[in-house]
Design an enzyme around this catalytic site. Structure first.
Site, mmCIF file in Angstrom:
data_model
loop_
_atom_site.group_PDB
_atom_site.id
_atom_site.type_symbol
_atom_site.label_atom_id
_atom_site.label_comp_id
_atom_site.label_asym_id
_atom_site.label_seq_id
_atom_site.Cartn_x
_atom_site.Cartn_y
_atom_site.Cartn_z
ATOM 1 N N LYS A 278 0.840 -1.196 0.000
ATOM 2 C CA LYS A 278 0.000 0.000 0.000
ATOM 3 C C LYS A 278 0.876 1.247 0.000
ATOM 4 C CE LYS A 278 -4.018 -1.981 2.352
ATOM 5 N NZ LYS A 278 -4.941 -1.867 1.207
ATOM 6 N N ARG A 352 -10.229 -11.639 0.516
ATOM 7 C CA ARG A 352 -11.010 -12.689 -0.173
ATOM 8 C C ARG A 352 -10.323 -14.047 -0.033
ATOM 9 N NH1 ARG A 352 -10.654 -9.272 -5.574
ATOM 10 N NH2 ARG A 352 -10.568 -7.686 -3.957
HETATM 11 N N1 BES Z 1 -8.250 -3.898 3.411
HETATM 12 C C1 BES Z 1 -8.328 -3.469 2.073
HETATM 13 C C2 BES Z 1 -9.604 -2.713 1.737
HETATM 14 C C3 BES Z 1 -9.844 -1.416 2.438
HETATM 15 C C4 BES Z 1 -9.540 -0.225 1.801
HETATM 16 C C5 BES Z 1 -10.405 -1.378 3.685
HETATM 17 C C6 BES Z 1 -9.784 0.969 2.439
HETATM 18 C C7 BES Z 1 -10.649 -0.177 4.336
HETATM 19 C C8 BES Z 1 -10.345 1.002 3.693
HETATM 20 C C9 BES Z 1 -8.243 -4.668 1.122
HETATM 21 O O1 BES Z 1 -7.529 -5.761 1.586
HETATM 22 C C10 BES Z 1 -7.581 -4.190 -0.126
HETATM 23 O O2 BES Z 1 -6.466 -3.807 -0.050
HETATM 24 N N2 BES Z 1 -8.320 -4.217 -1.219
HETATM 25 C C11 BES Z 1 -7.813 -3.794 -2.468
HETATM 26 C C12 BES Z 1 -8.178 -4.869 -3.463
HETATM 27 C C13 BES Z 1 -7.403 -4.794 -4.756
HETATM 28 C C14 BES Z 1 -5.959 -4.978 -4.536
HETATM 29 C C15 BES Z 1 -7.943 -5.849 -5.707
HETATM 30 C C16 BES Z 1 -8.462 -2.470 -2.825
HETATM 31 O O3 BES Z 1 -9.656 -2.286 -2.566
HETATM 32 O O4 BES Z 1 -7.770 -1.595 -3.334
HETATM 33 ZN ZN ZN Z 2 -5.451 -5.658 1.191
#
Ligand code: BES
Ligand code: ZN
Ligand code: ZN
Length: 499
Positions: A278, A352
């Site tokens: 991230k 997921r």
């Molecule tokens: N934990 C995150 C999603 C999230 C984002 C929760 C903001 C709370 C606030 C999740 O694991 C994630 O990183 N999702 C990605 C998925 C993508 C890589 C397919 C996303 O939503 O960007």
């Molecule tokens: Zn994630």
């Protein structure tokens, strides 16, 4: 905490008395007229002059100068009686209790009958009152060094209600308070930093619930997961210094273990994104990535208190998502407990993965109806904002039950479509059965669609709470930070469930 009194004795000593006022017209009848009498009709005058507002959510404080027992009157505007809703009344109570809490008053009286109306009976009002009391006065203690000021909380609420059965009102107060405290427990879990709540801590917390409420408890350790072939949860844990835990709580409220509701909650205690790391801004706040697990644990607390005649299995896959020489990587192929293989295209789509094994394991424990709750995608925030939880389903009838519970709980949910073409995107991989990240389009749908591959034919609803698990603003029903969203929806769903 609660005393119910049928005596409209406004002369007994209290720090304040809370009164609800419906608007257009404002009616000073019955006990309210009696109250006005103590003020020689001046309350009616103050309404006319606008110093006391009956407008929806208006708060007016009036000093009583010793004319009645309570030192102050707090009037809460409820708007038009015909437009009143349970959730509106709950918010109005929240406003009042927040004010009382801020004033550091420890005891109060509430004239309950002034909150009842065409749409709200005394039991609704009592439930709204106690739930709002718990929610609106919630605080996360945090880790600042102690101040010397003694903590003051509302300790005693005298509920004045003339008609209605005292015992019924008392039990409605208890139920509302249980819903509120269950939500607050979830809030605290979510507010805890990642170093204060590891997967092991979460398992310990589940154990304490099991002991308190006599749930059957199962905690799978890494060795158990290896034996069961939980390759998806294990892959996400691979880079971590903390052991993974698969936490299972079973509550059997029926004679036979059938018609079982499976509640599955994403329990990522911190999400760095892994090698698909991230950004430095995106990573802050990722301690809340166990919001789904917290909702499920909060709901289990409510279920443990209220003991409905239902069967529930809660399954929480827990780990953090870290980076190290042993961490899983993009391009890796992993084998889930279901046997389905997954090509990892993005290690940040870890939720997921852990949920895939958890859903399979919930079915293994006999779950016939599934709900998974997860802070799954940033995409759901783009689609629906931060007030609405996104949903997907493979079964409209089951979804109807979830929707009704969410409506009653005042936790809005919106169903996103799940069509064959989108399922195909999740199934697209040259070397595996599935891929975990089909690309940016329809992000929120892709996340849910992936989990649906593991629910298969079992009725299933997916709830993406990435936008709703936390809030940046203080509200009438709680401070900024974790909201505890979906605790009440899940608990109501279980209470009202019909197979
Ligand atoms: N934990 C995150 C999603 C999230 C984002 C929760 C903001 C709370 C606030 C999740 O694991 C994630 O990183 N999702 C990605 C998925 C993508 C890589 C397919 C996303 O939503 O960007
Ligand atoms: Zn994630
Ligand atoms: Zn995540």
């Amino acid at each position: 905490m609660f005393t119910v009194s049928k005596e409209m004795n406004f002369l007994s000593e209290q720090e304040c008395l809370v009164v609800g006022l419906y608007d257009k017209p404002v009616k000073f009848e019955g006990a309210l007229a009696q109250l006005d009498g103590y003020f020689n009709g001046h309350l009616t005058e103050l309404v006319k002059s606008g110093d006391i507002s009956a407008k929806n959510q208006g708060i007016s404080k009036v000093h009583t100068f010793g004319l009645i027992g309570a030192k102050r009157l707090i009037f809460v505007g409820l708007g038009k009686e015909t437009a009143a809703t349970f959730n509106g009344v709950r918010e109005a109570f929240g406003k009042a209790f927040k004010e009382i809490h801020k004033m550091k008053w420890t005891q109060t009286a509430v004239y309950l009958d002034s909150f009842t109306g065409e749409e709200i009976d005394a039991l609704d009002a009592a439930h709204a009152l106690s739930e709002a009391l718990a929610l609106s006065t919630y605080e996360f203690k945090g880790y600042k060094q102690k101040s010397n000021e003694p903590e003051k909380r509302i300790e005693e609420v005298t509920v004045l209600s003339e008609p209605g059965d005292e015992e019924d009102i008392k039990s409605a107060l208890t139920v509302g308070f249980v819903y509120g405290t269950g939500t607050n427990s979830a809030r605290t879990l979510v507010n805890l930093p990642g170093n204060m709540l590891t997967s092991t801590d979460m398992a310990e917390y589940a154990k304490s619930l099991a002991e308190k409420y006599d749930f059957e408890l199962e905690i799978l350790e890494k060795e158990d997961m290896l034996k069961l072939g939980m390759g998806a949860l294990l892959a996400v844990n691979q880079g971590s210094a903390q052991p993974p835990k698969m936490i299972v709580l079973k509550y059997q409220g029926r004679e036979e273990w059938k018609d079982v509701i499976g509640l599955v909650g994403k329990g990522i205690t911190f999400d760095t994104g892994g090698y698909s790391i991230k950004t430095k801004d995106g990573i802050v706040g990722m301690k809340t990535d166990m919001g789904g697990a917290a909702s499920v644990l909060g709901a289990m607390e409510v279920i443990g208190e209220l003991r409905p005649e239902q069967n529930v299995v809660a399954v929480i896959p827990s780990t953090d998502n870290m980076i190290s020489g042993s961490a899983f990587k993009p391009d890796d192929v992993i084998t889930s407990m279901s046997g389905k293989t997954i090509e990892v295209l993005n290690t940040d789509a870890e939720g997921r993965l852990v949920l895939a094994d958890a859903v399979t394991y919930a079915k293994h424990h006999g779950a016939n109806y599934l709900v998974d709750v997860a802070t799954l995608t940033g995409g759901v925030i783009t689609a629906l904002g931060t007030e609405i939880t996104g949903a997907l389903t493979n079964n409209e009838t089951w979804y109807e039950q979830v929707l009704e519970a969410s409506y009653e709980a005042g936790e809005p949910v919106w169903l996103l479509p799940l069509i064959e073409k989108d399922k195909e995107r999740v199934r697209k991989s040259k070397i595996a059965d599935l891929n975990n990240s089909p690309g940016r389009e329809g992000h929120a749908i892709m996340g849910g669609a992936f989990i649906g591959e593991f629910a298969e034919d079992t009725p299933w609803v997916h709830l993406d709470i990435a936008g709703t698990a936390t809030t940046s603003k203080d509200t009438d029903l709680g401070p900024s930070g974790a909201t505890g969203v979906m605790v009440r929806t899940l608990a109501l769903l279980v209470e009202r469930f019909e197979a």
